[in-house]
Design a protein around this motif. Structure first.
Motif: not given
Length: 323
Positions: A157, A175, A207, A213, A278
């Motif tokens: 990512l 997701y 996240d 994320l 993502v």
DNA sequence: AGGTCTTTGTCTACTGCGTT
DNA sequence: AACGCAGTAGACAAAGACCT
């Protein structure tokens, strides 16, 4: 006083081919038929090879045919030589130099992609002399290593392209929210988005706003989720483990969670369409001069996923490209 | 006994290399 | 270039071992 010849000098390579056929046919007579010579010629060749290697290579009589330990070792080496020679056949025919060496690939764990697996199967066949080293790491570590110009490519990512890190979007990942079988929502007959707003969260380290994320955190913020983050991990497998345990609800890539849903470990929660896309990016150093094998891998992988080639002029001629 | 497979000895053809 | 030598590959014949 003459020095004794080294092994490779006193070995006649042509005999290795005869030996390979003997080992495959498990019979001197059948080997002779295949080689279009008489059995005695094969016998002579085998004896000469045994003289050159200094030991018996085949235990043979009417009842039994078996390679000796030394024979098995020589067979393995001869197969390797044969494989390398066969590569030259296609190399000479195509005029493209053979690619060898090692390709280091840093991958985020639990990446599920049939397209990638098929690409790798084909790549392995096309470049048998190229060794592949794969290491699974969190995306943040992959990006750090690529940014340090380590001789590696990455599948990770990657929130943004920089001077040090170049990227190509590769694998789309949707997701969605999930809960594990020990969570109270797992067995509830009907779950709405409203039911999720106060639930505690299991999250990824990344996240967070500005990280890879971030889209997951943005979704929670935008839709006014009020539950707190009660558990977190840097790896998709560990996030799953926390979800199984029932710490809370959390986000996972649909492709990596599909099997768990089918096998009753996870439940997919609303919204039906998921919460964010993502993609996994193919990443490489923007500062380091890439090896021909790396360029071929990057272009090939982009072809496999129907993406534009980052190095369109390079082809597969071994020409190198920097950033 | 006859057939099959392997081995051995002998011979010929071929090739590479050094010498003339 | 021609020649001789050494090494290698392979054919042929014969023999031994084993199987049916």
């Amino acid at each position: 006083m003459p020095q004794p010849a080294i092994f490779a000098d006193r070995l006649h390579w042509g005999l290795l081919h005869t030996f390979l056929v003997i080992a495959e046919e498990k019979s001197l007579s059948r080997a002779a038929l295949r080689l279009n010579v008489t059995p005695s010629a094969v016998s002579h060749s085998l004896r000469r090879l045994e003289e050159q290697t200094g030991g018996r290579l085949v235990d043979r009589n009417r009842q039994r045919f078996a390679l000796t330990g030394q024979g098995a070792l020589l067979h393995e080496a001869a197969l390797d030589i044969c494989k390398r020679i066969n590569v030259l056949d296609t190399t000479f025919a195509s005029g493209v130099p053979a690619i060898s060496g090692t390709l280091n690939l840093l991958m985020l764990s639990t990446l599920v992609s049939d397209t990638f697996d098929i690409f790798l199967t084909d790549f392995c066949k096309r470049f048998p002399l190229l060794a592949m080293h794969v290491e699974t790491l969190p995306s943040s570590i992959i990006l750090k290593k690529i940014g340090q110009n380590l001789p590696s490519l990455g599948l990770a990512l990657c929130p943004r392209e920089t001077r040090d890190i170049r990227r190509a979007p590769l694998i789309p990942q949707r997701y969605a929210l999930y809960c594990g079988r020990n969570h109270p929502l797992f067995t509830r007959e009907r779950v709405t988005r409203q039911d999720l707003l106060a639930e505690n969260f299991v999250s990824f380290f990344s996240d967070q706003m500005g990280d890879s994320l971030a889209a997951l955190a943005e979704y929670r913020e935008k839709h006014r989720f009020t539950g707190t983050v009660v558990a977190s991990a840097n790896d998709q497998d560990e996030v799953k483990r926390l979800l199984y345990a029932g710490y809370g609800i959390g986000c996972l890539a649909d492709d990596s969670a599909r099997k768990d849903v089918l096998e009753g470990r996870l439940r997919r929660l609303p919204p039906e369409k998921g919460i964010a896309d993502v993609p996994v990016y193919l990443v490489w150093s923007g500062q380091r001069k890439l090896q021909p094998a790396e360029i071929i891998f990057i272009n090939g992988l982009c072809d496999a996923f129907g993406r534009e080639r980052p190095f369109p002029a390079a082809g597969e001629t071994g020409e190198t490209h920097g950033a």
